[in-house]
Design a protein around this motif. Sequence first.
Motif, short mmCIF file in Angstrom:
data_model
loop_
_atom_site.label_atom_id
_atom_site.label_comp_id
_atom_site.label_asym_id
_atom_site.label_seq_id
_atom_site.Cartn_x
_atom_site.Cartn_y
_atom_site.Cartn_z
N GLY A 1 -1.78 -1.97 12.78
CA GLY A 1 -0.60 -2.40 12.05
C GLY A 1 0.67 -1.69 12.48
N ALA B 1 5.89 -5.29 5.50
CA ALA B 1 6.26 -4.62 6.75
C ALA B 1 7.59 -3.90 6.63
CB ALA B 1 6.32 -5.63 7.89
N THR C 1 2.40 -2.50 7.50
CA THR C 1 2.71 -2.86 8.88
C THR C 1 4.06 -2.23 9.25
OG1 THR C 1 1.54 -4.97 8.71
CG2 THR C 1 3.15 -4.77 10.49
#
Length: 402
Positions: free
Chosen positions: A135, A160, A237
């Motif tokens: 990730g 993310a 992520t």
Amino acid sequence: MSRTVDVLVVGAGPAGLAAAARLAAAGAGRVEVLERERAAGGAPRHCARPGFGADALGRPLDGPSYARRAVRAALGAGATVRTGVSVTGWAGPLTLDVTAPTGLERVRARAVVLATGARERPRSARLVPGSRPAGVLTTGELQRSVLRFGPRAEYIGRRAVVVGGDEPVTRGAVRTLRAAGVEVAAVVSELAVRRGAFGSVPVLGGTVVTEVVGRGRPSGVAIRGADGRTATLRCDTVVFTGDWIPDHELARARGLPLAPGTRGPATDGAFRTAEPGVFAIGNLLRGVEPAQAAAAEGRAAAVAVLDRLAGRPWPVGRVPVETEGPLRWVSPALLGREAVPLLVRPERRLVRPVLTVTQDGVPLHRERLGGSPEPRRSLRLPPRWTSGVDPAGGPVVVSAAE
């Protein structure tokens, strides 16, 4: 197996394909392009967004369409494009060792064009501590994963953080994540970023990532603002974007001098290196410019390659070009008798700066720019800025002052 070609182009991105198309169309003989990836086209293949010009009917081109068009142009002109082929080293001044699906080869050329492009620095190269969990990606890894495996790719999570700045590649990463159904918690950038640069995504300008937290998969990133305050952003992520470096291993293996600012091979305005018969073009020279700019350099370099094939002298420029003040780099790194344009990249945003070009303390050109150059975009100084350079003189210096 050993064989000979007229022009060997290493790298089938926009610059390499454009050079090959122009050379083959001009009758340069056998023009061969080598590409280590399984498909030709370079980075645009992974950029499924508009911004790559238009087709013959004026319709916008996305990256994959642009790449396919570039490949067709090279093949249509008569160039050979080989994929899945890696250059492993030099066997002589214009001879390269190659590993292909069919085995080992040694290819000699009358001219070699290096068009190996640039790559993003990963987390480790940026000296951001932390383990290497799944990730943690660069933009290229993100785009390849989504393109190949879809939005449920193994490395794509649910939330993310994008590390980058106000530049097209960062926007591309944000767009790719959101299209894959991933929440973008924030864009973190050391630079000051204009408000609304990424739509509704929060932007933390003047902020650095100090650590990737978590094992197995990120649980967050530790950040520090310009005021010294720290915090942790929760995410699974992390995408590191931008921070490009020329993919210069092959150039270094041949001992080609590198430009101190760009870390790409030092070339003159005709893309000639210090090694007779070896040219360097595109984003190998200084990191990333748009695909269309790289392709234009490939086409321009074809003129000097044809001169080489015709047996003309190798008049590589000898006058180094340097920068002073808040400028990151200048390209080309060498100048000769001919006046050529310069590309200059600032270190930070400059407000109506005065740019000056001097040689041995003598001003060659001085001009106040009307806009505010940004570090994400190069300035193009037309040939008049280098008119009057003495090819026997000292270094040319490009400086900026606000």
